[in-house]
Scaffold this motif. Structure first.
Motif, PDB file in Angstrom:
ATOM      1  N   ALA A  81       0.797  -1.102   0.162  1.00 10.45           N
ATOM      2  CA  ALA A  81      -0.074  -0.061   0.039  1.00 10.45           C
ATOM      3  C   ALA A  81       0.819   1.096  -0.023  1.00 10.45           C
ATOM      4  O   ALA A  81       2.042   1.319   0.346  1.00 10.45           O
ATOM      5  N   PHE A  82       0.552   2.333  -0.474  1.00  6.31           N
ATOM      6  CA  PHE A  82       0.986   3.647  -0.456  1.00  6.31           C
ATOM      7  C   PHE A  82       0.982   4.268   1.160  1.00  6.31           C
ATOM      8  O   PHE A  82      -0.122   4.774   1.570  1.00  6.31           O
ATOM      9  N   ARG A  83       2.154   4.349   1.791  1.00  4.49           N
ATOM     10  CA  ARG A  83       2.096   4.788   3.214  1.00  4.49           C
ATOM     11  C   ARG A  83       3.113   5.795   3.415  1.00  4.49           C
ATOM     12  O   ARG A  83       3.513   6.176   4.364  1.00  4.49           O
ATOM     13  N   GLY A  84       3.626   6.400   2.299  1.00  5.58           N
ATOM     14  CA  GLY A  84       4.642   7.352   2.512  1.00  5.58           C
ATOM     15  C   GLY A  84       6.239   6.623   2.671  1.00  5.58           C
ATOM     16  O   GLY A  84       6.401   5.201   2.678  1.00  5.58           O
ATOM     17  N   THR A  85       7.027   7.460   2.854  1.00  5.13           N
ATOM     18  CA  THR A  85       8.638   7.141   2.779  1.00  5.13           C
ATOM     19  C   THR A  85       9.103   6.389   3.997  1.00  5.13           C
ATOM     20  O   THR A  85       9.788   5.614   4.112  1.00  5.13           O
ATOM     21  N   ALA A  86       8.454   6.691   5.318  1.00  4.76           N
ATOM     22  CA  ALA A  86       8.863   6.310   6.361  1.00  4.76           C
ATOM     23  C   ALA A  86       8.632   4.843   6.835  1.00  4.76           C
ATOM     24  O   ALA A  86       9.565   4.062   6.785  1.00  4.76           O
ATOM     25  N   PRO A  87       7.309   4.421   6.475  1.00  9.60           N
ATOM     26  CA  PRO A  87       7.231   2.941   6.639  1.00  9.60           C
ATOM     27  C   PRO A  87       8.048   1.974   5.638  1.00  9.60           C
ATOM     28  O   PRO A  87       8.396   1.093   5.870  1.00  9.60           O
ATOM     29  N   SER A  88       8.075   2.543   4.407  1.00 12.07           N
ATOM     30  CA  SER A  88       8.831   2.004   3.508  1.00 12.07           C
ATOM     31  C   SER A  88      10.306   1.717   3.884  1.00 12.07           C
ATOM     32  O   SER A  88      10.989   0.828   3.666  1.00 12.07           O
ATOM     33  N   ILE A  89      10.825   2.823   4.281  1.00  6.15           N
ATOM     34  CA  ILE A  89      12.339   2.885   4.819  1.00  6.15           C
ATOM     35  C   ILE A  89      12.557   2.027   6.161  1.00  6.15           C
ATOM     36  O   ILE A  89      13.388   1.198   6.292  1.00  6.15           O
TER      37      ILE A  89
ATOM     38  N   ASN B  16      21.746   0.087  11.970  1.00  7.34           N
ATOM     39  CA  ASN B  16      21.231   0.021  13.457  1.00  7.34           C
ATOM     40  C   ASN B  16      20.924   1.458  13.841  1.00  7.34           C
ATOM     41  O   ASN B  16      20.001   1.658  14.713  1.00  7.34           O
ATOM     42  N   THR B  17      21.719   2.352  13.248  1.00  5.65           N
ATOM     43  CA  THR B  17      21.374   3.725  13.629  1.00  5.65           C
ATOM     44  C   THR B  17      19.928   4.028  13.251  1.00  5.65           C
ATOM     45  O   THR B  17      19.250   4.801  13.848  1.00  5.65           O
ATOM     46  N   ILE B  18      19.749   3.635  11.991  1.00  2.00           N
ATOM     47  CA  ILE B  18      18.170   4.411  11.420  1.00  2.00           C
ATOM     48  C   ILE B  18      17.190   3.548  12.222  1.00  2.00           C
ATOM     49  O   ILE B  18      16.232   4.089  12.812  1.00  2.00           O
ATOM     50  N   ILE B  19      17.145   2.290  12.705  1.00  2.00           N
ATOM     51  CA  ILE B  19      16.381   1.553  13.138  1.00  2.00           C
ATOM     52  C   ILE B  19      16.184   2.128  14.644  1.00  2.00           C
ATOM     53  O   ILE B  19      14.986   2.403  15.111  1.00  2.00           O
ATOM     54  N   ASP B  20      17.436   2.547  15.339  1.00  2.00           N
ATOM     55  CA  ASP B  20      17.303   2.994  16.818  1.00  2.00           C
ATOM     56  C   ASP B  20      16.574   4.228  16.531  1.00  2.00           C
ATOM     57  O   ASP B  20      15.859   4.547  17.470  1.00  2.00           O
ATOM     58  N   THR B  21      16.913   5.087  15.779  1.00  2.00           N
ATOM     59  CA  THR B  21      16.321   6.448  15.560  1.00  2.00           C
ATOM     60  C   THR B  21      14.961   6.482  15.344  1.00  2.00           C
ATOM     61  O   THR B  21      14.090   7.091  16.022  1.00  2.00           O
ATOM     62  N   MET B  22      14.611   5.373  14.379  1.00  2.00           N
ATOM     63  CA  MET B  22      13.045   5.456  13.949  1.00  2.00           C
ATOM     64  C   MET B  22      12.279   5.014  15.413  1.00  2.00           C
ATOM     65  O   MET B  22      11.164   5.029  15.291  1.00  2.00           O
TER      66      MET B  22
ATOM     67  N   PHE C  63      -0.388   0.506   8.742  1.00  2.00           N
ATOM     68  CA  PHE C  63       0.612   1.963   9.267  1.00  2.00           C
ATOM     69  C   PHE C  63      -0.141   3.328   8.711  1.00  2.00           C
ATOM     70  O   PHE C  63      -0.719   3.204   7.516  1.00  2.00           O
ATOM     71  N   PRO C  64      -0.005   4.402   9.423  1.00  2.00           N
ATOM     72  CA  PRO C  64      -0.244   5.582   9.015  1.00  2.00           C
ATOM     73  C   PRO C  64       0.499   6.136   7.927  1.00  2.00           C
ATOM     74  O   PRO C  64       1.630   5.715   7.862  1.00  2.00           O
ATOM     75  N   ASN C  65       0.238   6.892   7.116  1.00  2.00           N
ATOM     76  CA  ASN C  65       0.978   7.528   6.272  1.00  2.00           C
ATOM     77  C   ASN C  65       1.826   8.457   7.045  1.00  2.00           C
ATOM     78  O   ASN C  65       1.576   9.174   7.812  1.00  2.00           O
ATOM     79  N   ALA C  66       3.092   8.413   6.675  1.00  2.00           N
ATOM     80  CA  ALA C  66       4.224   9.253   7.368  1.00  2.00           C
ATOM     81  C   ALA C  66       5.321   9.510   6.404  1.00  2.00           C
ATOM     82  O   ALA C  66       5.868   8.342   5.668  1.00  2.00           O
ATOM     83  N   SER C  67       5.980  10.774   6.285  1.00  2.00           N
ATOM     84  CA  SER C  67       6.977  10.871   5.507  1.00  2.00           C
ATOM     85  C   SER C  67       8.431  11.067   6.316  1.00  2.00           C
ATOM     86  O   SER C  67       8.102  11.382   7.512  1.00  2.00           O
ATOM     87  N   MET C  68       9.265  10.312   5.670  1.00  2.00           N
ATOM     88  CA  MET C  68      10.628  10.389   6.610  1.00  2.00           C
ATOM     89  C   MET C  68      11.080  11.703   7.090  1.00  2.00           C
ATOM     90  O   MET C  68      11.587  11.962   8.121  1.00  2.00           O
ATOM     91  N   ASP C  69      11.065  12.665   6.148  1.00  2.00           N
ATOM     92  CA  ASP C  69      11.442  14.010   6.581  1.00  2.00           C
ATOM     93  C   ASP C  69      10.719  14.742   7.643  1.00  2.00           C
ATOM     94  O   ASP C  69      11.272  14.875   8.663  1.00  2.00           O
ATOM     95  N   MET C  70       9.393  14.710   7.639  1.00  2.00           N
ATOM     96  CA  MET C  70       8.510  14.991   8.827  1.00  2.00           C
ATOM     97  C   MET C  70       8.474  14.243   9.831  1.00  2.00           C
ATOM     98  O   MET C  70       8.718  14.828  11.293  1.00  2.00           O
TER      99      MET C  70
END
Lengths: 361, 361
Positions: B85-93, B206-212, B247-254
């Protein structure tokens, strides 16, 4: 009634309506008016009201005979004549006249164009019937002339002379003139003596053959010889086609009508237009409140005025901020042309032919 | 070298390039630059110079996985991840990060966008390699920032803070800003502190998973549970897709980049553009002496200036008296839009959706 014949001329290419009218499917095979019938079908319907269906002959170029058969499936194959080459209207009319005389030596023929709009069919039928009646008793070539409503520069004009006694709306003809400049067209219209040349002609088969023999003796001699000497139809047709290809290009108006002294004009007041150019088509078709005319396709329009849009059925055309544009999307060609510049289409076609090739014509 | 991974984000619809970019074939699957390779293929080629091919993963929407496989036939099916589904960049990453950590818990990842132009590939490769090297030793999220050449209003900007000691071109980040008004973009550019946000990100897995996990704890918790508890890959994927849809829509930047305090900016000077709009595309492509840009099709141009023409290969486009027009002919849509009005395309799309239906999207 059975002496009445109609010849529908459907062999033109309609290049001024390119790229909708294409070499492989000229305008007469399109439903240009969006009424569910092509121009050819509409023409057939219209003349069926005057002439028995079995006496309607379609004269077309051999490349289009399949299209004619497809669009007029009720027409027996014998009623479709195929020109083997583009030689203009005079050879075409000569050939079909010889053909019809073979079928009926008393035939009275109306020559119809396959690309015309007629608004009042009742009046049209009445006019053509009167013309056919007139030529059955008079050795005259009758051209139907339309009373001008605007000083049109895209039509030829016919100047009326003295009225024919005892036959309302029939005049002797003083001159045929080519498409005039605007100033002349205005003068023509104001004079009340000039009529648009509709290209609809009415004559008895013997009158037209005799007259054409006077002005195009070689061509008529060869054709008549073929029809006289070859009794088997298929063979005659074969030989006829051979000599047809050898004929020079000749237009009926210039070779015969402008020179003959037995031409009359019958006034038609049935609401008429020749659908030869984008400009006429635009004048003919309905417009939205912003002056846009849309053929076939679906549109979304934003801030767009006075455009002509022709695109395939089912295609969506989105316009934003577009004015006075002619947009034609057909097959492998998309043309965007400022309205009023349609006169350049001949140049486009030339350039296409020179630079790109036949597949875009 | 084997710790280097690349994720190509290829799931967007590219609606600002409608009607060339269509729901069924978005822009990344087109050869927009006319070089014989689609944007996706070019992106794959570019990152293949930095990352081993077996470590390149394409993340796309499930509707486009067949297109990805068709355009990158050398890519094993395991390297294509399909968002359900289209959920924006955050769930995708987030999903792809969990996936990569399963493969290699020391992975350093570059997140690539499939719709970008890079002029100097040597410099590009060098920059990305330096970034991957940096994140292998530092728990930082690196955003590649491009030095502005014009006060562009179509890009987000990143404001640099103090430089990172001992690493040329690397800065701490003060703020991320959305696409600015022109006046602000000018100030940004003149300040020398602001960089275009390229959307290219580099980080250790690991950095990205921890931060997210800090900023999107619920989503990351659910994803990590799936990856931890379901050992069989096919089953895991199935369950992963199920929760993805929730998941809700979420952009990586925001959601992440603008909030995290471990973000750095790496300056890229390799000549870059995001091919997101007709305007950028026009800026990118070659023009004739009258300023016309033609994609794919053949054209005959008369008295026509500063147009952008996109039509299918083999189609002839004839222009006469046309200026500053964007003409896009693709499938069942033809769009004519005054240049500079491309911002209305979203409105067109909305109207199409409301009034006409999905087949034109």
């Amino acid at each position: 009634m059975n002496n009445r014949y109609c010849v529908i001329m459907a062999g033109g290419i309609g290049s001024r309506l390119w790229p909708l009218s294409r070499k492989d499917t000229p305008k007469q095979f399109h439903d240009l008016l969006g009424c569910g019938r092509t121009l050819l079908q509409q023409t057939f319907d219209r003349y069926s009201r005057v002439v028995p269906k079995e006496n309607i002959i379609v004269s077309t170029h051999i490349d289009y005979s399949a299209l004619v058969r497809e669009q007029l499936p009720q027409l027996p194959i014998d009623q479709v004549l195929h020109e083997p080459a583009f030689r203009g209207t005079a050879p075409s009319i000569a050939y079909v006249a010889c053909h019809i005389r073979q079928l009926n030596p008393n035939a009275n023929i109306v020559v119809a164009q396959a690309d015309q709009l007629v608004l009042n069919e009742e009046l049209f039928v009445e006019t053509v019937e009167r013309g056919l009646d007139f030529v059955s008793k008079n050795n005259k070539l009758v051209a139907v002339g339309i009373k001008p409503t605007v000083p049109e520069t895209r039509y030829g004009y016919i100047q009326a002379d003295a009225p024919v006694e005892g036959f309302d709306g029939m005049y002797n003809v003083r001159t045929f003139t080519e498409k005039p400049e605007y100033e002349f067209a205005k003068i023509f219209m104001e004079s009340g003596e000039f009529y648009w040349n509709s290209g609809i002609y009415i004559w008895n088969v013997n009158t037209i053959i005799d007259t054409m023999t006077t002005y195009l003796p070689e061509m008529m001699g060869e054709l008549e010889k073929v029809f006289r000497e070859i009794p088997v139809r298929a063979e005659r047709r074969k030989r006829g086609y051979e000599i047809y290809t050898s004929f020079p290009n000749a237009s009926m108006d210039m070779s015969v009508m402008e020179r003959a002294d037995n031409v009359c004009l019958l006034v038609g007041e049935f609401g008429w237009a020749d659908i030869g150019t984008w400009d006429t088509l635009y004048g003919t078709l309905p417009k939205d409140t912003d002056g846009n005319t849309v053929m076939q396709s679906r549109t979304l329009k934003y801030d767009s005025r006075n455009n002509v849009i022709s695109a395939p059925q089912g295609k969506l055309v989105v316009l934003q901020g577009v004015e006075d544009l002619l947009v034609v999307d057909n097959g492998n060609v998309l043309m965007l042309c400022k309205k009023g510049s349609e006169k350049h289409i001949r140049k486009f076609l030339n350039d296409v032919r020179m630079k790109l090739g036949e597949e875009y014509l």
